[in-house]
Motif scaffolding. Sequence first.
Motif, mmCIF file in Angstrom:
data_model
loop_
_atom_site.group_PDB
_atom_site.id
_atom_site.type_symbol
_atom_site.label_atom_id
_atom_site.label_comp_id
_atom_site.label_asym_id
_atom_site.label_seq_id
_atom_site.Cartn_x
_atom_site.Cartn_y
_atom_site.Cartn_z
ATOM 1 N N SER A 105 6.277 5.998 8.658
ATOM 2 C CA SER A 105 5.154 5.532 9.021
ATOM 3 C C SER A 105 4.188 6.253 9.967
ATOM 4 O O SER A 105 4.726 7.022 10.662
ATOM 5 C CB SER A 105 5.415 4.085 9.808
ATOM 6 O OG SER A 105 4.336 3.436 10.557
ATOM 7 N N PRO A 106 2.822 6.507 9.946
ATOM 8 C CA PRO A 106 2.177 7.196 10.743
ATOM 9 C C PRO A 106 1.810 6.352 12.215
ATOM 10 O O PRO A 106 1.617 6.817 13.299
ATOM 11 C CB PRO A 106 0.689 6.798 10.341
ATOM 12 C CG PRO A 106 0.866 5.693 9.396
ATOM 13 C CD PRO A 106 1.999 5.511 8.796
ATOM 14 N N ASN A 107 2.524 5.147 12.464
ATOM 15 C CA ASN A 107 2.689 4.348 13.486
ATOM 16 C C ASN A 107 3.814 4.914 14.222
ATOM 17 O O ASN A 107 5.113 4.603 13.849
ATOM 18 C CB ASN A 107 2.589 2.863 13.478
ATOM 19 C CG ASN A 107 2.578 2.069 14.532
ATOM 20 O OD1 ASN A 107 2.699 2.484 15.537
ATOM 21 N ND2 ASN A 107 1.969 0.669 14.346
ATOM 22 N N ALA A 108 3.794 5.309 15.405
ATOM 23 C CA ALA A 108 4.945 5.656 16.131
ATOM 24 C C ALA A 108 5.922 4.826 16.691
ATOM 25 O O ALA A 108 7.062 5.001 16.710
ATOM 26 C CB ALA A 108 4.406 6.446 17.480
ATOM 27 N N SER A 109 5.431 3.435 16.655
ATOM 28 C CA SER A 109 6.376 2.230 16.971
ATOM 29 C C SER A 109 7.277 2.277 15.769
ATOM 30 O O SER A 109 8.418 1.516 16.007
ATOM 31 C CB SER A 109 5.591 1.077 17.353
ATOM 32 O OG SER A 109 4.645 1.227 18.333
ATOM 33 N N PHE A 110 7.010 2.642 14.699
ATOM 34 C CA PHE A 110 7.761 2.239 13.428
ATOM 35 C C PHE A 110 8.586 3.622 12.800
ATOM 36 O O PHE A 110 8.506 3.569 11.494
ATOM 37 C CB PHE A 110 7.143 1.377 12.301
ATOM 38 C CG PHE A 110 6.768 0.104 12.781
ATOM 39 C CD1 PHE A 110 7.661 -0.933 12.438
ATOM 40 C CD2 PHE A 110 5.600 -0.204 13.702
ATOM 41 C CE1 PHE A 110 7.402 -2.244 12.876
ATOM 42 C CE2 PHE A 110 5.284 -1.591 13.790
ATOM 43 C CZ PHE A 110 6.097 -2.760 13.647
ATOM 44 N N ALA A 111 8.360 4.718 13.511
ATOM 45 C CA ALA A 111 8.775 5.944 12.980
ATOM 46 C C ALA A 111 10.394 6.233 12.861
ATOM 47 O O ALA A 111 10.680 7.000 12.433
ATOM 48 C CB ALA A 111 8.083 7.068 13.990
ATOM 49 N N THR A 112 10.738 5.197 13.842
ATOM 50 C CA THR A 112 12.490 5.454 14.197
ATOM 51 C C THR A 112 13.088 4.669 13.037
ATOM 52 O O THR A 112 12.598 3.646 12.428
ATOM 53 C CB THR A 112 13.002 4.937 15.430
ATOM 54 O OG1 THR A 112 12.526 3.501 15.712
ATOM 55 C CG2 THR A 112 12.084 5.838 16.543
ATOM 56 N N THR A 113 14.259 4.924 12.558
ATOM 57 C CA THR A 113 15.117 3.927 11.745
ATOM 58 C C THR A 113 14.883 2.690 11.970
ATOM 59 O O THR A 113 15.015 1.702 11.391
ATOM 60 C CB THR A 113 16.510 4.552 11.617
ATOM 61 O OG1 THR A 113 16.528 5.931 11.355
ATOM 62 C CG2 THR A 113 17.303 3.600 10.584
ATOM 63 N N LEU B 148 13.474 -0.831 10.194
ATOM 64 C CA LEU B 148 14.290 -1.754 9.885
ATOM 65 C C LEU B 148 13.636 -3.175 10.445
ATOM 66 O O LEU B 148 13.897 -4.187 9.629
ATOM 67 C CB LEU B 148 15.692 -1.656 10.001
ATOM 68 C CG LEU B 148 16.421 -0.533 9.321
ATOM 69 C CD1 LEU B 148 17.815 -0.404 10.134
ATOM 70 C CD2 LEU B 148 16.537 -0.972 8.107
ATOM 71 N N SER B 149 13.398 -3.230 11.550
ATOM 72 C CA SER B 149 12.571 -4.189 12.274
ATOM 73 C C SER B 149 11.448 -4.718 11.524
ATOM 74 O O SER B 149 10.883 -5.877 11.565
ATOM 75 C CB SER B 149 12.238 -3.866 13.714
ATOM 76 O OG SER B 149 11.217 -2.881 13.763
ATOM 77 N N PHE B 150 10.641 -3.974 10.483
ATOM 78 C CA PHE B 150 9.481 -4.320 10.030
ATOM 79 C C PHE B 150 9.884 -5.390 8.856
ATOM 80 O O PHE B 150 9.036 -5.910 8.062
ATOM 81 C CB PHE B 150 8.772 -3.019 9.217
ATOM 82 C CG PHE B 150 7.670 -3.235 8.333
ATOM 83 C CD1 PHE B 150 6.490 -3.751 9.037
ATOM 84 C CD2 PHE B 150 7.757 -3.296 7.309
ATOM 85 C CE1 PHE B 150 5.232 -3.921 8.126
ATOM 86 C CE2 PHE B 150 6.579 -3.717 6.399
ATOM 87 C CZ PHE B 150 5.312 -4.024 6.915
#
Length: 500
Positions: free
Chosen positions: A205-213, A217-219
């Motif tokens: 993701s280009p969004n840093a908030s969703f860059a981690t594993t 998964l929270s998405f």
Amino acid sequence: MDSQKSNKATIGVLSLVMMIFTTIYGFNNGTIAYLQMGYASIIWYVFAAIFFFLPSGLMFAEYGSTFNNAEGGIYSWLEGSVGPKFAFYGTFIWLTSWELWLVSTASRVWIPISVLFQGSDQTQTWHFAGLASTQVIGLLGVLFIIVVTFLAGYGMKWISKISSFGGIIMVILNGLFFIVSLLILVLNHFKLQQPITGVQTFIHSPNASFATTMGMLSFVVYAIFAYGGLESLGGVTDSLKNPKKTFPQGILIATIAISLLYAISILFWGISANWQHVLNNSKVNLGNVGYVLMDNLGYTLGQSLHLSTSISLTIGQWFARFVGFDNFIMYLGSYFVLIYSPLKSFILGTPRDFWPTKLTQLNRQHMPAYAMWIQAIVVAVIIVGVSFGGSSAKQFYNILTLMGNVSTSVPYLYLIAAFPFFKAKQNLERPYVFYKTQTSANIASIIGFMVVALAILFTFIEPIVQHQYFDAFWTVAGPIFFTIVAYFLYRRYEQRKIKD
């Protein structure tokens, strides 16, 4: 009897697919996905379609056909499968999702009003008596729930009919989006504003908030929310032509069609919107992202036609105003239905001994007015709690969205967990069966339950890892609070039964 049945069975595969499509597909789900994950959201939408939407939809079809004469909705499904206590808890949590929808929409409805009259979302500039913008929006949200409760309680339900007009505009909006996007693509010689640089584009993701594993998964809970609502169609199986073939075919076709449409819409946003240039902005949030993207779509169209910057900006504003008008109509129409419908159906669809007498009483307009005012107080308290928590506009709408997503997902845990018990029942007449064996039902239930449960868990853990404890608290506060209320109501019911 057979002639009555044949007259009733009028829904074919195509009609069923259209019913599923209009119930499930949401234009805003594509814009939220693009903001949160960019192109990488596509894989999770497909994942949710395969491991949640398809298997759970077939479960709901079995529930609906078996309990097709029951008036209690999912309460009847759960009671007939497990028992009244489990059913009461599960249905009370289902009610939570609608209560938190009221919370979220009462706060969001001011954005389309701002866009409609000001050309863009200016709610972040709204201040009054030293209050921050989110606090002003919170107070306006409280005012909105009070006014709608008052009007709906006295029979002003006719306003709900305007939502059908909003539905027509939404179809036009979707068509406008796809046609304009294709036109921009051709005018720009098939060059995307958000370039595809390889397989990694669809993973990271280009969004840093969703860059981690953990973030990725929270998405999943967003993807589950995008496919929510199919349980409301579980009771149509008795109206289908040859339901044993029609329903699975309809679900399969709808799964492919809706997941493809979500994927295409996410890709099409990349035609006009570069993620870093358009969305990587503190003023863009989950409440206004649809207006920002439509504004940018109009602006990009103007630029692609080599129009002046001022004309392009004007086109963008009118695109945003069009969305604002449609969303306001949809919000207002839906609110006047959902302010009473889920509450009324739940209270009247469950045994009256569960409730204090006043909650079950209807006024002259056949509305549960007392229960609606209790609901208004609860909704108002939650709105004030979130809006006065010191959060920014971005955090405020993020919390509202997560609250809604989680509360919508939790009831599916009950419905999916109950399914093996439903299949094990020997005394039920089953007009429609897809899962032929207990083993297949168990496997589908385990997979579906794990997908939903882990999605909720990661959604709760992710803000804790980021030290955003306020977000984490409100993410699960709704289901926890309503579970506690359900516990005391059911305990009161059990104690009354013992005395009697």
